[in-house]
Structures are given as structure tokens and as C-alpha cells.
Design an enzyme around this catalytic site. Sequence first.
Site, PDB file in Angstrom:
ATOM      1  N   LYS A  57      33.482  34.467  23.520  1.00 13.80           N
ATOM      2  CA  LYS A  57      32.035  34.523  23.772  1.00 13.80           C
ATOM      3  C   LYS A  57      31.255  33.574  22.852  1.00 13.80           C
ATOM      4  CE  LYS A  57      32.175  37.756  26.958  1.00 13.80           C
ATOM      5  NZ  LYS A  57      33.541  37.633  27.439  1.00 13.80           N
TER       6      LYS A  57
HETATM    7  C1  PLP Z   1      30.339  39.910  31.983  1.00 14.86           C
HETATM    8  C2  PLP Z   1      31.167  40.736  31.045  1.00 14.86           C
HETATM    9  N1  PLP Z   1      30.904  42.034  30.916  1.00 14.86           N
HETATM   10  C3  PLP Z   1      31.593  42.800  30.065  1.00 14.86           C
HETATM   11  C4  PLP Z   1      32.613  42.293  29.302  1.00 14.86           C
HETATM   12  C5  PLP Z   1      33.402  43.212  28.437  1.00 14.86           C
HETATM   13  O1  PLP Z   1      33.351  42.896  27.096  1.00 14.86           O
HETATM   14  P1  PLP Z   1      34.563  43.248  26.122  1.00 14.86           P
HETATM   15  O2  PLP Z   1      35.703  42.384  26.460  1.00 14.86           O
HETATM   16  O3  PLP Z   1      34.005  42.971  24.769  1.00 14.86           O
HETATM   17  O4  PLP Z   1      34.867  44.694  26.311  1.00 14.86           O
HETATM   18  C6  PLP Z   1      32.910  40.917  29.397  1.00 14.86           C
HETATM   19  C7  PLP Z   1      33.910  40.246  28.592  1.00 14.86           C
HETATM   20  O5  PLP Z   1      34.909  40.232  28.312  1.00 14.86           O
HETATM   21  C8  PLP Z   1      32.170  40.124  30.305  1.00 14.86           C
HETATM   22  O6  PLP Z   1      32.428  38.821  30.451  1.00 14.86           O
END
Ligand code: PLP
Length: 385
Positions: free
Chosen positions: A184
Site C-alpha cells: 500500500k
Molecule cells: C480495497 C481493499 N480493501 C481491503 C483490503 C484489506 O486490507 P488488509 O490486507 O490490510 O486486510 C485491501 C488490501 O489488501 C484492499 O486492497
Amino acid sequence: MKWQYPLSDIDLGREEEREVLKVLRSKWLSTGPVTERFEKAYSHYLGGGFAVAVSNGTAALHLALACMDLRQGDEVILPSLTFVATANAVLYVGGRPIFADIVSTDDLNISPEEIEKKVSKRTKAILVMHYGGYPCDMESILAIAKQHRLHVVEDAAHAPGAQYHGEKCGTLGTMGCFSFFSNKNLVTGEGGMVFTRNQAFAERVRTMRSHGMKALSWDKYRGHLSSYDIGDLGYNYRTTEIQSALGLVQLKKLNRNNQKRRKLVEAYRRELEEVEGILIPFSRYGTGPSYHLFSILISPSVPRDRVMEGLRGHGIQTSIHYPPIHLFSLYRRQFGYKKGMLPKTEEVSRREVTLPLHPGMDGDDVCWIAKKLRGVIRNLKQGRV
Ligand SMILES: Cc1ncc(COP(=O)(O)O)c(C=O)c1O
């Protein structure tokens, strides 16, 4: 495989090393004072409100939706062109995901008109996702929400630092959810943040983050509490001081790195705009996005997989954002969703390719990748590959 041009890379340096070392030497590793500082700095960055750090972006979404008090079968309207975590969070709280199509092949965000068509008596919330860090049409979406008395939750995983009419994404709805996963714009390895200006929701998220307890081990350590009550069903979604130490340094770099991303996207556009067989979405955006992804759409007459394969041969990593959620087996089986339900989403899913984009790249890297891409497409059109 070692990519010459990976899709993403992390800007980590001496300052992160120094701050992590300080945490290790402090011997307090779970949520504590560094996390409190990160939360304060993050809420300040977003313009003031409550920021609660959690273990990842999925946990942030789960806790935000848990505040909406959905009953079994209540509906949440959301896009299908997003990471599966967005929709899974709806299932965690017993909701029914109602997918709305995107605006167009130029604007890959959820369409306000499609949202409006899907509002029913059972709708409790609208869950938007700022695709690639390009803000959704929040003015229209908030107007629909107001008219039907719905909450808006923003999945701002792609959008730390993105702005919409001068306000930060993640602060526009009732709650904003961020991910600090390794690819990210702001990276802590694993990590997430819930932002809200609603104090009651912030307190609930804070409590649910740690088993529903009103106090953290840190509070007990400081002698603030020896016992506790459980008011809400909670989870263990705590973050660590190591992640928060990384987050504090990364936050300082966020604006600069988003600007670097902007310049790289502008260079990509210059290099690829005129290429037959390629469409570059988000043509009408100014300086507000966080430029998390650089997406292109390949013409239906050129096989997308062969383009990705060709780039792979040059050491260029690509990806697809996203396979549509409504067509995953789980969602078809559980909700009976079918192909053809969201034609624009499905078209973009068939045609989209994400190219490398991260602040460690420079203009020459973009020129090289674009040149290879033009070559791959030319060869495919001429039937030479
Ligand atoms: C659009 C979106 N929502 C939610 C997530 C979930 O985040 P995490 O991987 O930190 O749980 C991600 C990323 O991985 C994402 O790209």
C-alpha cells in the site's frame, strides 16, 4: 521469480530502522504509547477526528460494519470490482452484499446511479471503495445516503492521502477504513486504521479491537485498571508497537511519495495515451488521487493474458484488479449471483492490467516498461507472438 520491475516496492530506510529498534529496546511490543502517537498523528493528518489502529484493513472493515448493528439479511451496497475483503466484511456481520456496477470503463468506481437502483427497505449502509486511490463521486453518494438515512463506510485501503474537494478520503462517510499492507501507499507490513468523527463509534471500535474490553494491557500496566467488563462482542484485532513505529515514519513520507506516484502516472499517460489497443481509465482526475494503482484496459481484440505473459518475459510484474467478487464460487453459491449481472464490472475485469507503480521508480523505468508494452501489443496485433 525476481522481477526486474516489481508491481510495488517499499520505501523503507534508516528512520524506520531506528524507530523499530527503539520499540524493541523499550520491551513493550503490543498496542501501547507508540500506537497512541500513531493514532493521533493519523487523525491529525486526516483533519481531526478519531483514529483507531487495528491489525489490518480487513479488521478495520469488520469493526466499522459491526458498528452498523446489522441484523441477519440486512443489506449493504458495495462494488464488486474490489478486493474480496471489502465484501467478506459484510458477511462477517451477517449482512447481504448487494453489488452495484461501476460508472464506466473510464471511471472504475461504484456508480451512484446503480447504488440508487439497489436501495431497498433492508439497506443499512453503502460501502464504497476508492479504486486505485481515485475518489468515488462522494457528493452524489452522500446525497443518496442522506435521502435514505444510510451510513456510508469508505474502504480507503488504496486512498491514504487522497483528497476529494479538499477533504481526505476516509473522512467523508461515517467511517473510513485503511490498510497498511505491504503493497500500500503507507506500509507497516500488516496494519489498518478505522477513522470516524463519531465518538461513540470510535469507542466501540476501540473496545471491539481488544475482546470487547474497555482497557488494554497497556492501561493495566500503567496501573489504570485491574479488572474489566465486556460490553460488546470483541476480537483480537490489536496492532503492535513495531507496526505503529513504522506507520509514524511512513506517514511523514506519504505526501511526498504520493506526489512521486503522480509524476510516474503522468509519465505513463504520456507514453501510452496514443497507443492503439490501450485505454487508460480515470482520464478526468486532477491532483486529488493517491495514485495507488496504474491500471490500463487492453482492447478486447488483444488477448490480455498474452500481454501479461509478454511483459513477464521482460521481467515486468503485472496484476489484475480485480476478479469480480460476485462471480467467486462462494458468492455464487451463497447468493446465486451470476455472470452478466454487472456488465461494466465484468468487462473491466476481463480487460484490466495493472502495471508497476511505486515511489522507488523513476521516469526512465516508466519509459522502459511502456516501450516493452507497446512492443508486446504491436507483436500481438501483427500475430507475431
Ligand atoms: C480495497 C481493499 N480493501 C481491503 C483490503 C484489506 O486490507 P488488509 O490486507 O490490510 O486486510 C485491501 C488490501 O489488501 C484492499 O486492497
